[in-house]
Write a protein that holds these residues in place. Structure first.
Motif, PDB file in Angstrom:
ATOM      1  N   LEU A 186       0.846  -1.196   0.000  1.00  0.00           N
ATOM      2  CA  LEU A 186       0.000   0.000   0.000  1.00  0.00           C
ATOM      3  C   LEU A 186       0.877   1.240   0.000  1.00  0.00           C
ATOM      4  O   LEU A 186       1.826   1.352   0.787  1.00  0.00           O
ATOM      5  N   THR A 187       0.554   2.173  -0.904  1.00  0.00           N
ATOM      6  CA  THR A 187       1.264   3.435  -0.958  1.00  0.00           C
ATOM      7  C   THR A 187       0.255   4.554  -1.158  1.00  0.00           C
ATOM      8  O   THR A 187      -0.953   4.328  -1.121  1.00  0.00           O
ATOM      9  N   GLY A 188       0.759   5.774  -1.355  1.00  0.00           N
ATOM     10  CA  GLY A 188      -0.119   6.913  -1.567  1.00  0.00           C
ATOM     11  C   GLY A 188       0.685   8.085  -2.083  1.00  0.00           C
ATOM     12  O   GLY A 188       1.860   7.933  -2.473  1.00  0.00           O
ATOM     13  N   ASP A 189       0.102   9.269  -2.070  1.00  0.00           N
ATOM     14  CA  ASP A 189       0.811  10.447  -2.561  1.00  0.00           C
ATOM     15  C   ASP A 189       1.857  10.896  -1.536  1.00  0.00           C
ATOM     16  O   ASP A 189       2.020  10.281  -0.472  1.00  0.00           O
ATOM     17  N   SER A 190       2.579  11.953  -1.858  1.00  0.00           N
ATOM     18  CA  SER A 190       3.679  12.381  -0.980  1.00  0.00           C
ATOM     19  C   SER A 190       3.189  12.751   0.408  1.00  0.00           C
ATOM     20  O   SER A 190       3.884  12.514   1.407  1.00  0.00           O
ATOM     21  N   SER A 191       1.984  13.315   0.505  1.00  0.00           N
ATOM     22  CA  SER A 191       1.430  13.664   1.813  1.00  0.00           C
ATOM     23  C   SER A 191       1.153  12.416   2.639  1.00  0.00           C
ATOM     24  O   SER A 191       1.540  12.319   3.805  1.00  0.00           O
ATOM     25  N   LEU A 192       0.498  11.437   2.036  1.00  0.00           N
ATOM     26  CA  LEU A 192       0.156  10.216   2.773  1.00  0.00           C
ATOM     27  C   LEU A 192       1.418   9.453   3.159  1.00  0.00           C
ATOM     28  O   LEU A 192       1.478   8.843   4.236  1.00  0.00           O
ATOM     29  N   ARG A 193       2.430   9.495   2.317  1.00  0.00           N
ATOM     30  CA  ARG A 193       3.677   8.787   2.626  1.00  0.00           C
ATOM     31  C   ARG A 193       4.458   9.440   3.760  1.00  0.00           C
ATOM     32  O   ARG A 193       5.443   8.881   4.247  1.00  0.00           O
ATOM     33  N   SER A 194       4.020  10.608   4.205  1.00  0.00           N
ATOM     34  CA  SER A 194       4.682  11.270   5.338  1.00  0.00           C
ATOM     35  C   SER A 194       3.886  11.160   6.627  1.00  0.00           C
ATOM     36  O   SER A 194       4.307  11.679   7.657  1.00  0.00           O
ATOM     37  N   ARG A 195       2.750  10.469   6.582  1.00  0.00           N
ATOM     38  CA  ARG A 195       1.878  10.404   7.754  1.00  0.00           C
ATOM     39  C   ARG A 195       2.100   9.096   8.524  1.00  0.00           C
ATOM     40  O   ARG A 195       2.430   8.068   7.938  1.00  0.00           O
ATOM     41  N   PRO A 196       1.937   9.108   9.851  1.00  0.00           N
ATOM     42  CA  PRO A 196       2.370   7.976  10.686  1.00  0.00           C
ATOM     43  C   PRO A 196       1.523   6.724  10.492  1.00  0.00           C
ATOM     44  O   PRO A 196       0.304   6.746  10.620  1.00  0.00           O
ATOM     45  N   MET A 197       2.209   5.626  10.179  1.00  0.00           N
ATOM     46  CA  MET A 197       1.550   4.329  10.037  1.00  0.00           C
ATOM     47  C   MET A 197       1.976   3.355  11.142  1.00  0.00           C
ATOM     48  O   MET A 197       1.379   2.304  11.303  1.00  0.00           O
ATOM     49  N   GLY A 198       3.007   3.723  11.893  1.00  0.00           N
ATOM     50  CA  GLY A 198       3.444   2.847  12.975  1.00  0.00           C
ATOM     51  C   GLY A 198       2.361   2.591  14.005  1.00  0.00           C
ATOM     52  O   GLY A 198       2.308   1.510  14.608  1.00  0.00           O
ATOM     53  N   ARG A 199       1.472   3.560  14.213  1.00  0.00           N
ATOM     54  CA  ARG A 199       0.383   3.416  15.186  1.00  0.00           C
ATOM     55  C   ARG A 199      -0.574   2.288  14.814  1.00  0.00           C
ATOM     56  O   ARG A 199      -1.274   1.750  15.673  1.00  0.00           O
ATOM     57  N   VAL A 200      -0.650   1.940  13.524  1.00  0.00           N
ATOM     58  CA  VAL A 200      -1.462   0.814  13.076  1.00  0.00           C
ATOM     59  C   VAL A 200      -0.610  -0.447  12.969  1.00  0.00           C
ATOM     60  O   VAL A 200      -1.053  -1.547  13.329  1.00  0.00           O
ATOM     61  N   ILE A 201       0.606  -0.296  12.485  1.00  0.00           N
ATOM     62  CA  ILE A 201       1.486  -1.452  12.305  1.00  0.00           C
ATOM     63  C   ILE A 201       1.747  -2.164  13.633  1.00  0.00           C
ATOM     64  O   ILE A 201       1.725  -3.405  13.704  1.00  0.00           O
ATOM     65  N   ALA A 202       1.970  -1.418  14.706  1.00  0.00           N
ATOM     66  CA  ALA A 202       2.326  -2.027  16.000  1.00  0.00           C
ATOM     67  C   ALA A 202       1.257  -3.006  16.503  1.00  0.00           C
ATOM     68  O   ALA A 202       1.580  -4.167  16.804  1.00  0.00           O
ATOM     69  N   PRO A 203      -0.018  -2.613  16.622  1.00  0.00           N
ATOM     70  CA  PRO A 203      -0.989  -3.587  17.120  1.00  0.00           C
ATOM     71  C   PRO A 203      -1.234  -4.744  16.151  1.00  0.00           C
ATOM     72  O   PRO A 203      -1.467  -5.882  16.592  1.00  0.00           O
TER      73      PRO A 203
END
Length: 432
Positions: A112-129
């Motif tokens: 999963l990817t997205g535009d430059s804005s989305l690629r700078s937003r935190p995904m660790g908060r979902v990845i961890a759980p």
């Protein structure tokens, strides 16, 4: 776009359908059993991204361009296929985070990817759980940023205490919990919007709510549910602020979702002395709905913090604008989440309103605004953030002289925004 202050504002506006409900109606029905019709689905860039990703995963979706009706043929809980290419989520954090939760339960590989804005937003908060539940995920920058690679399956339930009140994190964990062995529970520091809980319950998911904790057990099936999507209160917010701040205004907003987990903006404006009322209260798609009437008001400063913040997180930039017309100092705190949206919205709000002459100061977790002040037209750059684009436009309608709004990106959530603004203010007030 160029905006100037109209002499008066009179309008009846049917605001766009709720973006959060539109995303969820597509995603949840994609793994349900049966065929669902989604009426008044939001035809925006973000929701189209969700539909395109689901189609790439093998879900039949009939949604003609320009239509507000979509048909989804559910593939059952285990019916998704591996996509042949990368899933492009565009600018939509909801698309990426909810799909990560859903795909965590499927033994397929997805990127999963997205535009430059989305690629700078935190995904660790979902990845961890999701990792704690047994899914395999990897991402950039120490597994914190997209693109994200996920391979799911063989999940186990967990009890997770989220450090942030986030409906996207909560929804991702609950979706994964539908596929996990045993019970999955997520507890938030304060309650976030509950559209996921409402719709999953209507579809037959074994879900229970206990205060700030939501629990779900593995599901045998979800039943497809047709939905008529109510109006989005986030899209109503610009008109609410225009109505209360303009000296000669009356605006009627029809069919707005007034789910109590989303109505923080109404509570904030009422605390500021706004003249607004809810009429014709009713239910649509399992959500409470009302028409909102808003009029010119004498505002006073207020303080926004704590549990009120997640109930108004997307509307806080407009609260800063309202504060420019309120007597006293308005303080917004506990809102550091604003810094990880489509832009750093704390900096973006301070910059945009500061250019217009606002007395606004940046806080680490929000901002302070002294009022009232007389705003003056200026050039405002929205940095591709639709919320800042709408903020600049409404501020321009309240400022002396002409305001120019650059890179507004309002089509992400509200494709007819500029047309509605012309209707409300007269075409002479908007050009470009």
């Amino acid at each position: 776009m160029r905006v100037s202050r109209p002499a008066r504002v009179r309008a009846t506006i049917h605001v766009p359908p709720d973006k959060s409900v539109s995303h969820r109606a597509l995603i949840f029905n994609a793994v349900a059993t049966g065929r669902a019709t989604i009426e008044r689905i939001l035809d925006s860039d973000d929701v189209r991204s969700t539909a395109q990703c689901l189609a790439a995963l093998g879900v039949p979706i009939e949604w003609p361009e320009g239509s507000q009706v979509a048909h989804v043929t559910g593939q059952g809980l285990h019916g998704l296929f591996e996509a042949e290419d990368v899933l492009d989520c565009g600018n939509s954090g909801t698309t990426m985070r909810l799909l990560l939760g859903l795909l965590a339960g499927h033994p397929i590989l997805s990127v999963l990817t997205g535009d430059s804005s989305l690629r700078s937003r935190p995904m660790g908060r979902v990845i961890a759980p999701l990792r704690a539940m047994g899914a395999s995920l990897a991402a950039r920058r120490g597994d914190t940023l997209a693109p994200v690679v996920v391979k799911g399956g063989s999940l186990r339930g967990i009890a997770y205490h989220s450090p942030v009140a986030s409906a996207q994190v909560k929804s991702a964990v609950l979706l994964a919990g539908l596929y996990a062995e045993g019970e999955t529970a997520i507890t938030e520091p304060s309650r976030s919007r509950d559209h996921t809980e409402r719709l999953l319950t209507a579809m037959g998911a074994p879900l229970a709510i206990d205060g700030l904790t939501v629990r779900v057990r593995p599901a045998e099936r979800l039943s497809a549910v047709s939905v008529r999507v109510p109006g989005d209160i986030s899209s109503a917010a610009p008109w609410l602020v225009l109505g209360v701040c303009h000296p000669d205004a009356e605006i009627v907003l029809e069919g707005v979702n007034v789910n109590p987990t989303r109505t923080g903006i109404l509570d904030i404006l009422r605390a500021m002395g706004a003249d607004l009322e809810l009429v014709e209260e009713r239910t649509s798609g399992g959500e409470p709905v009302a028409d909102i009437v808003v009029r010119s008001s004498q505002l006073r400063a207020t303080s926004v913090s704590g549990e009120l913040v997640p109930r108004a997180i997307d509307e806080l930039p407009l609260v800063a604008l309202a504060a420019c017309f309120a007597e006293g100092t308005t303080v917004v705190r506990d809102a550091s989440e604003l810094r990880v949206k489509e832009s750093d919205r704390v900096k973006a709000v301070v910059d945009a309103l500061g250019r217009l002459g606002a007395e606004i100061r940046e806080r680490e977790d929000g901002f302070e605004v002294d009022g009232p002040v007389r705003l003056r037209g200026a050039r405002v750059h929205a940095h591709g953030d639709h919320r800042i684009g709408m903020l600049g436009a409404i501020a321009g309608c309240l400022a002396e002289g002409e305001t120019e709004v650059l890179d507004d990106a309002v089509g992400v959530s509200y494709r007819t925004f500029w047309d509605d603004l012309r209707t409300a203010t007269s075409s002479e007030a908007v050009s470009g």
